[in-house]
Design a protein around this motif. Structure first.
Motif, PDB file in Angstrom:
ATOM      1  N   GLU A 173      -6.469  -4.794  -2.823  1.00 48.28           N
ATOM      2  CA  GLU A 173      -7.363  -5.935  -2.985  1.00 48.28           C
ATOM      3  C   GLU A 173      -7.011  -7.102  -2.074  1.00 48.28           C
ATOM      4  O   GLU A 173      -7.837  -7.973  -1.836  1.00 48.28           O
ATOM      5  CB  GLU A 173      -7.348  -6.404  -4.449  1.00 48.28           C
ATOM      6  CG  GLU A 173      -7.897  -5.358  -5.418  1.00 48.28           C
ATOM      7  CD  GLU A 173      -7.817  -5.810  -6.859  1.00 48.28           C
ATOM      8  OE1 GLU A 173      -7.258  -6.911  -7.090  1.00 48.28           O
ATOM      9  OE2 GLU A 173      -8.297  -5.079  -7.740  1.00 48.28           O
ATOM     10  N   GLU A 196     -10.344  -1.077  -0.828  1.00 44.84           N
ATOM     11  CA  GLU A 196      -9.664  -1.347  -2.095  1.00 44.84           C
ATOM     12  C   GLU A 196      -8.719  -0.209  -2.469  1.00 44.84           C
ATOM     13  O   GLU A 196      -7.609  -0.431  -2.959  1.00 44.84           O
ATOM     14  CB  GLU A 196     -10.714  -1.555  -3.196  1.00 44.84           C
ATOM     15  CG  GLU A 196     -10.171  -2.116  -4.483  1.00 44.84           C
ATOM     16  CD  GLU A 196     -11.291  -2.411  -5.468  1.00 44.84           C
ATOM     17  OE1 GLU A 196     -11.920  -1.440  -5.952  1.00 44.84           O
ATOM     18  OE2 GLU A 196     -11.556  -3.590  -5.734  1.00 44.84           O
ATOM     19  N   LYS A 197      -9.146   1.028  -2.212  1.00 45.72           N
ATOM     20  CA  LYS A 197      -8.339   2.203  -2.550  1.00 45.72           C
ATOM     21  C   LYS A 197      -7.147   2.356  -1.616  1.00 45.72           C
ATOM     22  O   LYS A 197      -6.037   2.653  -2.065  1.00 45.72           O
ATOM     23  CB  LYS A 197      -9.230   3.444  -2.464  1.00 45.72           C
ATOM     24  CG  LYS A 197      -8.521   4.770  -2.699  1.00 45.72           C
ATOM     25  CD  LYS A 197      -8.200   4.989  -4.148  1.00 45.72           C
ATOM     26  CE  LYS A 197      -7.637   6.397  -4.364  1.00 45.72           C
ATOM     27  NZ  LYS A 197      -7.179   6.602  -5.740  1.00 45.72           N
ATOM     28  N   GLU A 205     -13.807  -5.273   7.687  1.00 47.79           N
ATOM     29  CA  GLU A 205     -14.177  -4.031   7.011  1.00 47.79           C
ATOM     30  C   GLU A 205     -14.478  -2.900   7.992  1.00 47.79           C
ATOM     31  O   GLU A 205     -14.419  -1.731   7.639  1.00 47.79           O
ATOM     32  CB  GLU A 205     -15.396  -4.254   6.105  1.00 47.79           C
ATOM     33  CG  GLU A 205     -15.074  -4.941   4.799  1.00 47.79           C
ATOM     34  CD  GLU A 205     -16.208  -4.858   3.801  1.00 47.79           C
ATOM     35  OE1 GLU A 205     -17.303  -4.389   4.182  1.00 47.79           O
ATOM     36  OE2 GLU A 205     -16.002  -5.258   2.640  1.00 47.79           O
ATOM     37  N   HIS A 234     -16.020  -1.202   1.194  1.00 44.64           N
ATOM     38  CA  HIS A 234     -15.254  -2.043   0.270  1.00 44.64           C
ATOM     39  C   HIS A 234     -14.394  -1.192  -0.657  1.00 44.64           C
ATOM     40  O   HIS A 234     -13.214  -1.488  -0.889  1.00 44.64           O
ATOM     41  CB  HIS A 234     -16.204  -2.915  -0.551  1.00 44.64           C
ATOM     42  CG  HIS A 234     -15.526  -3.687  -1.647  1.00 44.64           C
ATOM     43  ND1 HIS A 234     -14.758  -4.808  -1.412  1.00 44.64           N
ATOM     44  CD2 HIS A 234     -15.466  -3.473  -2.996  1.00 44.64           C
ATOM     45  CE1 HIS A 234     -14.265  -5.262  -2.543  1.00 44.64           C
ATOM     46  NE2 HIS A 234     -14.687  -4.469  -3.528  1.00 44.64           N
ATOM     47  N   HIS A 235     -14.979  -0.110  -1.195  1.00 49.73           N
ATOM     48  CA  HIS A 235     -14.219   0.732  -2.112  1.00 49.73           C
ATOM     49  C   HIS A 235     -13.082   1.462  -1.402  1.00 49.73           C
ATOM     50  O   HIS A 235     -11.993   1.631  -1.966  1.00 49.73           O
ATOM     51  CB  HIS A 235     -15.148   1.737  -2.788  1.00 49.73           C
ATOM     52  CG  HIS A 235     -16.037   1.123  -3.819  1.00 49.73           C
ATOM     53  ND1 HIS A 235     -17.340   1.529  -4.040  1.00 49.73           N
ATOM     54  CD2 HIS A 235     -15.811   0.102  -4.684  1.00 49.73           C
ATOM     55  CE1 HIS A 235     -17.868   0.805  -4.995  1.00 49.73           C
ATOM     56  NE2 HIS A 235     -16.968  -0.069  -5.406  1.00 49.73           N
ATOM     57  N   ARG A 288       0.827  -1.198   0.000  1.00 50.66           N
ATOM     58  CA  ARG A 288       0.000   0.000   0.000  1.00 50.66           C
ATOM     59  C   ARG A 288       0.867   1.256   0.000  1.00 50.66           C
ATOM     60  O   ARG A 288       0.635   2.211  -0.722  1.00 50.66           O
ATOM     61  CB  ARG A 288      -0.901   0.007   1.239  1.00 50.66           C
ATOM     62  CG  ARG A 288      -2.022   0.999   1.165  1.00 50.66           C
ATOM     63  CD  ARG A 288      -2.804   0.981   2.455  1.00 50.66           C
ATOM     64  NE  ARG A 288      -2.430   2.137   3.240  1.00 50.66           N
ATOM     65  CZ  ARG A 288      -2.550   2.201   4.560  1.00 50.66           C
ATOM     66  NH1 ARG A 288      -2.982   1.180   5.229  1.00 50.66           N
ATOM     67  NH2 ARG A 288      -2.210   3.285   5.191  1.00 50.66           N
TER      68      ARG A 288
END
Length: 238
Positions: free
Chosen positions: A192, A187-188, A198, A183-184, A120
């Motif tokens: 992934e 992911e960002k 979460e 989720h987005h 990341r």
């Protein structure tokens, strides 16, 4: 990449170090919370693997002090614990941990989570992006990685954000008004290959709100969209 392993069980520390060094990481080990704080300041690790149950200072206190203290580098923190109850995970994440792993764990899973966190960092450093995002009340400079809150007829405040909080605010400001699901956002910001819960997003949203909102209990800028996620709202820069 330097990884600091803070673990008072010598065999577990040895095993973690063995697997990480086999993957090409540089590692240092210490056995208690006070030494961990000293090492964090002197060694400036990229990531800390931090056991919760430690002598002198426990891992939760160490994590809190690292996040609140000064430092040229704000490391990613992966917490380890023998306790798997949900409340322990929530407490660990609320102190500023980036991920959480319950003992006993697979060394391969540990390595995968370490790689996900460090990837990341690499991904963000390589992404082309505008230098500055600005709205009526906020600006973020992506090159210098600093953020300000602006006031009418008063000097701007420099926001004291962790790397993840900065990335979260920058993501929101890159698309004002867009609704982001958990989720987005994962992911960002995490990628992934994120393995955690979460709800880590909710924890970091709460921490960000305390730093950017006039009243974090009634958010003005980082709004909850019930059943969907979060949205950033602010007027355009004048």
């Amino acid at each position: 990449m330097l990884i600091l392993i803070v673990e008072d069980e010598a065999e577990i520390a040895r095993l973690i170090r063995l697997y990480l060094e086999k993957e090409g990481f540089n590692c240092e080990v210490c056995e208690d919370g006070e030494t961990a704080l000293r090492y964090q300041q002197t060694l400036q690790p990229d990531l800390i693997i931090l056991d919760v149950m430690l002598p002198k200072l426990d891992g939760l206190e160490v994590c809190t002090r690292i996040r609140q203290g000064p430092g040229a580098k704000d490391p990613y923190i992966l917490m380890l614990t023998a306790r798997g109850e949900e409340i322990d995970r929530i407490i660990g994440l609320s102190t500023g941990a980036d991920d959480y792993l319950v003992k006993p764990f697979s060394p391969r899973e540990l390595v995968a989570r370490v790689r996900a966190l460090l990837r990341r960092s690499l991904r963000h450093s390589q992404e082309p992006a505008p230098q500055v995002y600005q709205t009526a009340h906020f600006s973020v400079d992506l090159d210098q990685r600093i953020a300000h809150r602006h006031h009418q007829n008063a000097p701007a405040d420099l926001l004291d954000l962790t790397p993840l909080e900065f990335d979260l605010l920058a993501t929101f400001m890159s698309y004002p008004g867009r609704v982001w699901s958990r989720h987005h956002l994962i992911e960002k910001l995490w990628g992934e290959d994120f393995f955690g819960d979460e709800r880590v997003v909710d924890t970091h949203i709460a921490r960000l709100r305390k730093k950017v909102e006039p009243d974090s209990s009634q958010p003005t800028y980082v709004k909850t969209v019930t059943g969907v996620g979060y949205r950033f709202e602010d007027d355009p820069a004048s």
